[in-house]
Design a protein around this motif. Structure first.
Motif: not given
Ligand code: ADP
Length: 670
Positions: A443, A526-527, A530, A561-562, A565
């Protein structure tokens, strides 16, 4: 094809066959005994009957001989008296009056003598009692009568003779005794006594005799001439003897009545037969019972063999303890697991030989809990040791041991050796972590260019602010107060760049999952930060719909978040063929009473059913450069947080296709 050869019988079958054969013999012996007993009984009865008949016959012969002798004495007595009278007449001592007197006397004493006649030498009647008529007078016209033939014979022999019997007009059988009268060798006449045979029997056969027998006098042709009986019905044995005197083929026949004892004998036979049937019937019942019993035994043996083979083939260890905790049973699998023989374990009280000494307190506490009925219903893990001191992890399920009467008699445990499984789980966990880390690196690599671009912005801003400041400083009239806001902006941009770098650093850093109160809004923010740059590049509009405030949830923020995303990136990639105007990726957050749901809706290609089934499995991908581990890791992460992740078609899609990936997370930690 040649016929199949029959299978050889197993040991069980052979033993069963022997048992059945033995049982059949055992059942046959009493039957044979009963048959022999019955044969003996019937033989005894037959012998008794035979003896009885023999005795009856002997008694009959004795009685017949007695009667015959009696009759002979009687005839001899009559003959004597007549000879005396004849000699008196010849001697001139008796004239007609004396004859009548003595004849009357004789007739009175011998009722069977019906008539006494005195004939002279020319056969004319000199005197007679009670009538002077010859007894066979009416037969005379037919030729020489019995009387005339008798007279001839008596005269020829010169001694008393008995004449032939004949029937008079009243059909009475009569017989004559003819006694010649001689005077100095010269015949002077004849005395004739006429016997009535019927009368003879009635006067000479005593009453007790007729109580037992029927007496007949018969001729040579078995024609009955006289009879004396109490009842007509006979049926017993019969005996015949010639009646001499008078002879001439006359016979005395004595026949016994049917014996009354026969009824008793018959009753006895019937009783024996009924008893024999009863005995056979009860034997039959016993046979059926025995057959049922042997069938039940057979079934029990089969059941036992089946259970034993089942027990032996079990890979799960079984251990039974009584209510005091003493081991009462262990199966072969348990012995194999622990390395102890069944004899070494059965009868053991705590501490058991397979307990681990260093964990003896915890093990004993669990033992007590089980005995108190507080064993965890889902089983519990324990460390046990083998006889060779090797340790192994065991998963133990305890259940009540109930006997056939429904009584609780102890505790039954099934024990699984899960050492291998534990190792496998550990290995899988390590691999999963490794995978997650790799996924994060992937990622990160994919986003490196975007981040570089992102960093460019603050750096460019810093650079331009910096050159602006420098320009200001070159002018002497520059007001330092004007520099302050610019420098502040430089600081802000530097912070932003630092934040971006820290975020990347945090994201890449491998760390153990840490659950801490986490605001999902920040995760979303946050995402979005990104993926913003990439979305712009792909001409995708990002939108987000979420409540003003959200409760904090216990979660590992980086992991979430992972996940997000991954979902956002998948959504963007799915819309590569979607018309630009319709490329929209929407995040929706809904907060329920017990969980928060986050959905990522795209208007991309949608998911075919065959893909939908497999897309959560690791390494499944439809993309040329895809690794196929994203969704699999996302699901593991969400499930680690006790949530769910699923996909459905996007019903609001304007392109007609599209997918919504949603995950739910519980509000409270469990
Ligand atoms: P990768 O993205 O590396 O292929 P993933 O596990 O993330 O691995 O996805 C597996 C597969 O699921 C993808 O190859 C794709 O076919 C399908 N998929 C995932 N997300 C979507 C989506 N939003 N729309 C359509 N298909 C998708």
């Amino acid at each position: 094809m040649p016929p199949l050869a029959p299978l050889p019988p197993t040991l069980e079958q052979t033993l069963g066959g022997l048992q059945t054969r033995r049982m059949r013999w055992l059942l046959a012996v009493p039957k044979l005994g009963i048959v022999l007993l019955l044969l003996a009984l019937f033989s005894l009865l037959w012998l008794l009957h035979h003896n009885e008949i023999e005795e009856e016959r002997n008694a009959l012969i004795k009685d017949v001989l007695w009667l015959e002798q009696n009759l002979r004495f009687h005839f001899d007595g009559a003959e004597e008296q007549l000879q005396q009278l004849a000699s008196d007449i010849a001697g001139g001592h008796a004239g007609k009056p004396q004859f009548r007197l003595r004849a009357a006397h004789l007739l009175k004493n011998m009722p069977e003598v019906g008539q006494l006649l005195w004939l002279d030498d020319r056969q004319s009647i000199v005197a007679a009692e009670p009538t002077a008529r010859l007894p066979d007078e009416e037969l005379a016209p037919l030729g020489p009568t019995a009387t005339s033939r008798g007279i001839d014979t008596a005269r020829r022999f010169g001694k008393p003779v008995y004449g032939e019997f004949f029937l008079n007009s009243a059909q009475q059988a009569l017989n004559e005794l003819l006694v010649p009268i001689h005077k100095q060798g010269q015949p002077q006449g004849m005395l004739i006594a006429v016997f009535n045979l019927e009368q003879l029997l009635s006067s000479q056969v005593p009453w007790w005799f007729t109580e037992k027998y029927k007496v007949d006098i018969i001729d040579g042709d078995d024609k009955v001439l006289a009879v004396k009986t109490r009842i007509e019905q006979t049926g017993g044995q019969s005996y015949e003897i010639p009646l001499e005197p008078p002879g001439h083929g006359l016979k005395l026949r004595v026949t016994g009545y049917r014996s009354q004892e026969n009824t008793l004998q018959r009753l006895l036979v019937v009783a024996i037969i009924i008893l024999a049937i009863g005995v056979f019937w009860s034997l039959w019942l016993v046979r059926e019972l025995m057959q049922k019993r042997s069938q039940a035994e057979e079934a029990l043996r089969a059941e036992h063999a089946f259970r034993t083979s089942m027990e032996d083939s079990l890979t799960v260890g079984m251990r039974a303890r009584d209510l005091e905790g003493k081991v009462i049973y262990v199966n072969p699998a348990f012995c194999k697991m622990t390395g102890f023989a069944s004899e070494e374990l059965v009868g053991q009280q705590p501490p058991m030989p397979y307990w681990v000494p260093e964990q003896i307190d915890e093990t004993f506490a669990m033992h007590q809990a089980v005995l108190a009925g507080r064993a965890p219903p889902d089983g519990f893990e324990m460390m046990f040791r083998r006889k060779n001191e090797e340790r192994f992890h065991a998963l133990v399920y305890e259940a009540r041991l109930i006997d056939g009467h429904g009584q609780h008699i102890g505790w039954m445990a099934s024990v699984l050796d899960i050492t291998e499984r534990k190792h496998a789980e550990d290995l899988a966990r390590q691999q999963q972590e490794q995978l997650q880390f790799t996924a994060r690196l992937v990622t990160m690599g994919e986003m490196a260019s975007t981040l570089a671009h992102e960093l460019n912005q603050p750096l460019a801003a810093i650079a331009s602010y910096n050159s602006g400041c420098l320009n200001l400083l070159t002018h002497a009239s520059a007001d330092p107060r004007e520099l302050k806001p610019v420098l502040e902006k430089i600081g802000l941009q530097a912070q932003r760049a630092g934040k971006i770098i820290r975020r990347v650093h945090d994201f890449v850093r491998k760390s153990e999952p840490r659950r801490a109160p986490c605001d999902l809004r920040e995760v979303v923010e946050d995402c979005l930060g990104f993926v913003e740059a990439e979305a712009r590049k792909r001409r995708i509009r990002l939108s987000c719909r979420q409540p003003e405030t959200l409760p904090l949830i216990p979660a590992d923020r980086l992991m979430l978040e992972q996940v997000l995303l991954n979902l956002l990136r998948n959504g963007m990639e799915a819309m590569s063929d979607t018309p630009e105007a319709l490329r929209r990726l929407e995040i929706t957050v809904d907060c329920g009473k017990s969980e928060i749901c986050l959905g990522v809706a795209d208007q991309g290609s949608g998911i075919a059913p065959e893909i939908r089934e497999r897309m959560f499995t690791a390494f499944f991908t439809t993309k040329a450069e895809g690794m196929g581990i994203g969704l699999s890791i996302c699901r593991s992460i969400i499930e680690f947080h006790r949530g769910r992740l699923w996909a459905e078609d996007n019903p609001r899609s304007e392109s007609g296709t599209g997918t919504i990936f949603t995950f739910s997370l519980p509000l409270a930690a469990d």
